[in-house]
Every structure is written in C-alpha cells, then in structure tokens.
Design a protein around this motif. Structure first.
Motif, PDB file in Angstrom:
ATOM      1  N   GLY A 258       0.867  -1.301   0.138  1.00 29.84           N
ATOM      2  CA  GLY A 258       0.095  -0.097  -0.146  1.00 29.84           C
ATOM      3  C   GLY A 258       0.917   1.322  -0.096  1.00 29.84           C
ATOM      4  O   GLY A 258       1.785   1.360   0.715  1.00 29.84           O
ATOM      5  N   VAL A 259       0.359   2.381  -0.661  1.00 25.90           N
ATOM      6  CA  VAL A 259       1.164   3.571  -0.864  1.00 25.90           C
ATOM      7  C   VAL A 259      -0.097   4.647  -0.546  1.00 25.90           C
ATOM      8  O   VAL A 259      -1.090   4.744  -1.333  1.00 25.90           O
ATOM      9  N   ASN A 261       0.981   8.292  -0.148  1.00 24.07           N
ATOM     10  CA  ASN A 261       1.289   9.358  -0.401  1.00 24.07           C
ATOM     11  C   ASN A 261       2.461   9.562  -1.288  1.00 24.07           C
ATOM     12  O   ASN A 261       2.981   8.394  -1.570  1.00 24.07           O
ATOM     13  N   ASP A 262       2.651  10.668  -1.819  1.00 25.18           N
ATOM     14  CA  ASP A 262       3.743  10.713  -2.953  1.00 25.18           C
ATOM     15  C   ASP A 262       5.265  10.056  -2.374  1.00 25.18           C
ATOM     16  O   ASP A 262       6.290   9.735  -3.333  1.00 25.18           O
ATOM     17  N   SER A 263       5.486  10.417  -1.266  1.00 21.75           N
ATOM     18  CA  SER A 263       6.781   9.994  -0.616  1.00 21.75           C
ATOM     19  C   SER A 263       7.117   8.509  -0.531  1.00 21.75           C
ATOM     20  O   SER A 263       8.049   8.085  -1.092  1.00 21.75           O
ATOM     21  N   ALA A 264       5.902   7.832  -0.199  1.00 24.07           N
ATOM     22  CA  ALA A 264       5.953   6.397  -0.317  1.00 24.07           C
ATOM     23  C   ALA A 264       5.765   5.879  -1.808  1.00 24.07           C
ATOM     24  O   ALA A 264       6.593   4.974  -2.030  1.00 24.07           O
ATOM     25  N   TRP A 265       5.354   6.690  -2.684  1.00 28.95           N
ATOM     26  CA  TRP A 265       5.444   6.396  -4.231  1.00 28.95           C
ATOM     27  C   TRP A 265       6.681   6.409  -4.840  1.00 28.95           C
ATOM     28  O   TRP A 265       7.276   5.488  -5.473  1.00 28.95           O
ATOM     29  N   LYS A 266       7.334   7.424  -4.186  1.00 32.55           N
ATOM     30  CA  LYS A 266       8.961   7.397  -4.574  1.00 32.55           C
ATOM     31  C   LYS A 266       9.580   6.391  -4.171  1.00 32.55           C
ATOM     32  O   LYS A 266      10.504   5.842  -5.260  1.00 32.55           O
ATOM     33  N   ARG A 267       9.571   5.877  -2.796  1.00 30.88           N
ATOM     34  CA  ARG A 267      10.239   4.919  -2.347  1.00 30.88           C
ATOM     35  C   ARG A 267      10.202   3.531  -3.107  1.00 30.88           C
ATOM     36  O   ARG A 267      10.925   2.875  -3.326  1.00 30.88           O
ATOM     37  N   LEU A 268       8.677   3.428  -3.428  1.00 31.67           N
ATOM     38  CA  LEU A 268       8.285   2.235  -4.121  1.00 31.67           C
ATOM     39  C   LEU A 268       8.785   2.138  -5.462  1.00 31.67           C
ATOM     40  O   LEU A 268       9.373   0.983  -5.928  1.00 31.67           O
ATOM     41  N   ALA A 269       8.907   3.180  -6.219  1.00 35.21           N
ATOM     42  CA  ALA A 269       9.506   3.401  -7.369  1.00 35.21           C
ATOM     43  C   ALA A 269      10.920   3.044  -7.541  1.00 35.21           C
ATOM     44  O   ALA A 269      11.484   2.157  -8.378  1.00 35.21           O
ATOM     45  N   GLU A 270      11.531   3.381  -6.527  1.00 33.23           N
ATOM     46  CA  GLU A 270      12.965   3.154  -6.291  1.00 33.23           C
ATOM     47  C   GLU A 270      13.294   1.828  -5.869  1.00 33.23           C
ATOM     48  O   GLU A 270      14.218   1.164  -6.805  1.00 33.23           O
ATOM     49  N   ILE A 271      12.612   1.111  -5.250  1.00 30.49           N
ATOM     50  CA  ILE A 271      12.818  -0.538  -5.117  1.00 30.49           C
ATOM     51  C   ILE A 271      12.346  -1.085  -6.239  1.00 30.49           C
ATOM     52  O   ILE A 271      13.175  -2.158  -6.362  1.00 30.49           O
ATOM     53  N   MET A 272      11.711  -0.719  -7.076  1.00 29.10           N
ATOM     54  CA  MET A 272      11.099  -1.500  -8.259  1.00 29.10           C
ATOM     55  C   MET A 272      11.971  -1.249  -9.318  1.00 29.10           C
ATOM     56  O   MET A 272      12.087  -2.014 -10.493  1.00 29.10           O
ATOM     57  N   GLY A 273      13.163  -0.123  -9.058  1.00 31.19           N
ATOM     58  CA  GLY A 273      13.862   0.062 -10.274  1.00 31.19           C
ATOM     59  C   GLY A 273      13.201   0.901 -11.300  1.00 31.19           C
ATOM     60  O   GLY A 273      13.767   0.934 -12.599  1.00 31.19           O
ATOM     61  N   VAL A 314      10.454  -7.810   3.281  1.00 39.36           N
ATOM     62  CA  VAL A 314      11.737  -7.219   3.941  1.00 39.36           C
ATOM     63  C   VAL A 314      12.136  -6.100   3.117  1.00 39.36           C
ATOM     64  O   VAL A 314      12.397  -4.777   3.709  1.00 39.36           O
ATOM     65  N   LEU A 315      12.105  -5.919   1.898  1.00 42.35           N
ATOM     66  CA  LEU A 315      12.232  -4.794   0.785  1.00 42.35           C
ATOM     67  C   LEU A 315      11.482  -3.790   1.266  1.00 42.35           C
ATOM     68  O   LEU A 315      11.843  -2.476   1.550  1.00 42.35           O
ATOM     69  N   LEU A 316      10.073  -3.993   1.198  1.00 39.14           N
ATOM     70  CA  LEU A 316       9.316  -2.943   1.330  1.00 39.14           C
ATOM     71  C   LEU A 316       9.146  -2.166   2.936  1.00 39.14           C
ATOM     72  O   LEU A 316       9.241  -1.241   3.317  1.00 39.14           O
ATOM     73  N   GLN A 317       9.461  -3.282   3.796  1.00 38.69           N
ATOM     74  CA  GLN A 317       9.537  -2.701   5.220  1.00 38.69           C
ATOM     75  C   GLN A 317      10.637  -1.938   5.462  1.00 38.69           C
ATOM     76  O   GLN A 317      10.647  -0.796   6.251  1.00 38.69           O
ATOM     77  N   GLU A 318      11.753  -2.205   4.813  1.00 40.13           N
ATOM     78  CA  GLU A 318      12.919  -1.400   4.890  1.00 40.13           C
ATOM     79  C   GLU A 318      12.811   0.151   4.416  1.00 40.13           C
ATOM     80  O   GLU A 318      13.566   0.861   4.956  1.00 40.13           O
ATOM     81  N   ALA A 319      12.086   0.090   3.477  1.00 33.02           N
ATOM     82  CA  ALA A 319      11.617   1.378   2.929  1.00 33.02           C
ATOM     83  C   ALA A 319      10.437   2.075   3.602  1.00 33.02           C
ATOM     84  O   ALA A 319       9.928   3.170   3.200  1.00 33.02           O
ATOM     85  N   ARG A 320      10.030   1.428   4.724  1.00 33.12           N
ATOM     86  CA  ARG A 320       8.889   1.980   5.297  1.00 33.12           C
ATOM     87  C   ARG A 320       7.485   2.062   4.281  1.00 33.12           C
ATOM     88  O   ARG A 320       6.810   3.043   4.525  1.00 33.12           O
ATOM     89  N   ILE A 321       7.336   1.125   3.573  1.00 33.08           N
ATOM     90  CA  ILE A 321       6.132   1.049   2.761  1.00 33.08           C
ATOM     91  C   ILE A 321       5.200  -0.102   3.344  1.00 33.08           C
ATOM     92  O   ILE A 321       5.540  -1.135   3.748  1.00 33.08           O
ATOM     93  N   LEU A 322       3.880   0.297   3.196  1.00 36.06           N
ATOM     94  CA  LEU A 322       2.787  -0.856   4.055  1.00 36.06           C
ATOM     95  C   LEU A 322       3.060  -2.001   3.323  1.00 36.06           C
ATOM     96  O   LEU A 322       2.769  -2.126   1.967  1.00 36.06           O
ATOM     97  N   THR A 323       3.375  -2.834   4.111  1.00 33.19           N
ATOM     98  CA  THR A 323       3.275  -4.351   3.122  1.00 33.19           C
ATOM     99  C   THR A 323       3.126  -5.684   4.641  1.00 33.19           C
ATOM    100  O   THR A 323       3.428  -5.221   5.660  1.00 33.19           O
TER     101      THR A 323
END
Length: 409
Positions: A258-259, A261-273, A314-323
């Motif tokens: 789950g995302v 806000n835009d800050s979390a969206w940015k972090r998710l985009a980075e994780i996904m490459g 693990v990846l998402l939690q490290e980036a503080r993204i809801l998972t």
C-alpha cells in the motif's frame, strides 16, 4: 492450569457478577471478555443440550467442543428449565445479587419469562441489562430471525466484499457476532462506570446490524456526500480509490502492498528500479494514480511476481512502505508475533489435557486481562451457585429430582 505469563495482577471487573443467558457467539463473546477482565460470569443453559455451541464441530469431550470452550472459558454453568416457575424464581434471586444481565434471545423472549428489563428492575433497581439481537429491539425487522450471515448481507458488507464481477461474499469469520459482542462489552463497561458515579442502572439494546453498518469508514459517506451519484460496490483485492493498495501475487504466495502519499510512491518506484515513474505526471498524486489504477496495479504486479513474499516484505518494510504477507490460519497460529503477544493460552480440560484457545487481545499495564479457566460442564456449578443464594443441599436435590435444574455430572 491456564497458559500465558500472567502476572497475578488484579483484574478490573473482579467482584462484578454477570448473569449470562446468551448462547453461541455474540453474547458469549461479550461475556467471555467480561470474564477475561475478572467478572464472575454465571452462564444459564437449557437442560440436556445446553448452549447450541456444545454440539458444534471439534468435540473435546461429550457436550464440550472447541467452539464452546473458546467462547465460554472462565465461566460457571447452571442449567435450569425456564418453563418451570421455580426456575424463574431462582433466576430472580440471582438477579438480586448480580450486577449485569446479558441475553441474546429474539426480542420478546425474556418478557415471556418475566425476565425483561422492567421486571428485573423491580428485583434490583440498579441492574444493568444488555440485549443483543440481529436487528435490535425496535424497527420493522426486530422480530426477524437473524445471525452473522444475515447481518453481513443486510449491512451492505457482503455487497462490498468479493470481486467486481463475482457474487457478494461473506468474510471468513463471524464478525457480525464478534463486533456486536465487543460493542456490548464496551457499553456494559460504560454502564458500570455510570452506575458507579450515579447509582443508576441501564438497559442496553445492541443490534448486530447496527454494529455492522457502523463499520463503514467511507462507503456511507461516499453515497451521502455525492447525493447518491456514487453507490459503492465491491472492488476485489485492490482498493477502489487509494492506489496502489491491495493484494499482489508474489513468486510463492500473496503480499499486501500500500502507498498513501507521494513520498511512499517515490520509495516504491526506487525499490522497483523504475525511478522514471517518480516524474511521470500520470502517477503524481493519488488522484492521478487512481485515474490510472489498472496501469499502476500492473506495474506493481509485474515487479513482485518474480520475487518471494519474504523478500518483498523485507524490501518494502526497510523502505517503510505498507506491506504484509497474506498468512494462513496455520501460519498465524505459529507466528512469533502471536507467540510474543501471548495470543494463545492453554487451558486444562477434563480428559484431554491442555487445549489452546485465543487469549484476550486487551493488554493492560497495571491490571490484567486473560483466560481465567476452562469452560464449564453443563450444570457444573448448580450446587455452588444455588448454595450461594441460600438453598440447602436437600432443596437442591429436590430441584434436580423435579427437573427444575439439570446437570451432566
């Protein structure tokens, strides 16, 4: 013996006596919460069969099932034939020395036995009575037969659950009952506090349908604030307006992502490459992402499908993204978080040893809540309870002989 590292601290409702006429789930769930908080709960059961839950699946011993044990641990049982005037007289004697009465009969049944609120107030003016029913004590459906499934159906919840092109679906637990039971517990607790302050009793009318309807955090407002132009419907495994927020298939299972806000969206985009998504106007803000919902869902699904649930979490939690991983019942029973929170307690039961049941979710610092003992056999406490209100052993024997009380001891 009861499992769990209980401290021996005082329980808040120690000294409170509850006369419990309820059966199966909504009422027993409420009174189990009261028992876990220290109340003395005296369960009133019909002769021979007792609470219907005694006959449900997963029999532990004759008349006791896993279902019954979990909802009735820590209570006492008396069994009386309420068709007999002697039984009603006994029950009114118990009301006179009780604080709370709980029942979940169909409206009108307690009045039939002169055990309605007005009759009980005549016995004990400050009594607190809570009636739990499918549709409440008033309204055009008050006399209708109902349960968890019917109230899920009528509340709108079933219409909101499932795939958009699939049938309405009930959830995987009897939440119509348990939510009503929890609301009843809260109302009774409030009434006890009110009585402590004012000396006044209370009558509480809990409708399972009301409680279910009150769970909608946005669906009702969506309809009301658009003046009916938008009628919320089921959206499947992905949220209809917050994007991305849903359930995705990973390489070896399912994961929630789950995302908000835009800050979390940015972090998710980075994780996904896929850093190019950060500057893409189609995804700038939740409104834009919602407008491109299927595209967003597809991008996230494409990323997660080739990695394990564990790695994704693990990846998402490290980036503080809801998972979170989607766990099975067996998974969660054995999960270290459930063990750390002591959410399973072992109860010693006759003939079978230790049976594990769910523990109280209430965690208190200075007092205690938790399983306080096994569920009773049918009529197990007849003699103790009746002795406590002045009946002699001879009188109790006669009541049993005349079919007023019953036990399987």
């Amino acid at each position: 013996m009861v499992g769990g590292a209980f401290s021996g601290k005082k329980k808040i409702f120690k000294g409170v006596r509850v006369l419990d006429f309820s059966r199966v789930l909504a009422g027993p769930y409420c009174t189990r919460m009261l028992a876990d908080m220290g109340a003395e709960v005296i369960k009133v059961e019909q002769p021979v069969t007792g609470d219907d839950a005694r006959g449900f699946p997963y029999v532990i011993s004759p008349g006791n099932t896993g279902y019954y044990l979990q909802q009735n641990c820590g209570k006492k049982s008396i069994s009386l034939d309420m068709r007999k005037k002697e039984a009603i007289a006994i029950l009114k004697k118990l009301v006179a020395v009780s604080d709370v009465v709980v029942e979940n009969f169909r409206p009108g049944i307690m009045a039939k036995y002169t055990l309605d609120y007005e009759s009980l107030r005549a016995v004990k003016n400050d009594i607190i009575m809570c009636s739990i029913s499918a549709y409440g004590q008033t309204g055009p459906l008050s006399s209708f037969v109902g349960n968890d499934l019917t109230t899920q159906a009528m509340s709108g919840l079933m219409d909101m659950t499932g795939e958009p092109d699939g049938p309405p679906t009930n959830v995987g637990a009897a939440i119509g009952d348990t939510i009503a039971g929890a609301h009843a517990f809260g109302a009774i607790s409030s009434a006890l506090y009110h009585r402590e302050r004012t000396g006044c009793g209370e009558y509480i009318d809990i409708s399972m349908l009301d409680c279910m309807f009150a769970q909608f955090e946005i669906a009702v407002q969506t309809y009301v604030l658009t003046k009916g132009e938008k009628n919320p419907r089921r959206a499947g495994i992905h949220h209809p307006t917050v994007v991305p927020l849903g359930t995705y298939r990973a390489a070896d299972g399912w994961v929630v992502i789950g995302v908000f806000n835009d800050s979390a969206w940015k972090r998710l985009a980075e994780i996904m490459g896929k850093t190019e998504l950060i500057e893409d106007n189609r995804f700038a803000g939740n409104a834009a992402r919602a407008a491109n919902r299927e595209t967003v869902i597809g991008i996230v699904q494409e990323w997660v499908k080739n990695i394990s649930v564990k790695k994704a979490v693990v990846l998402l939690q490290e980036a503080r993204i809801l998972t979170a991983p989607v766990l099975s019942v067996s998974d969660v029973i054995n999960h270290p978080q459930i063990k750390a929170r002591e959410m399973l307690a072992g109860v010693e039961h006759e003939g079978v040893g230790t049976v594990k049941i769910t523990n109280s979710p209430l965690k208190l610092r200075n007092t205690e809540a938790g399983v306080s003992g096994k569920a009773p056999l049918l009529g197990e406490n007849n003699r103790d309870v009746l002795t406590g209100i002045g009946f002699s052993s001879t009188e109790i024997d006669l009541l049993k002989k005349n079919g007023v009380i019953y036990d399987k001891l």
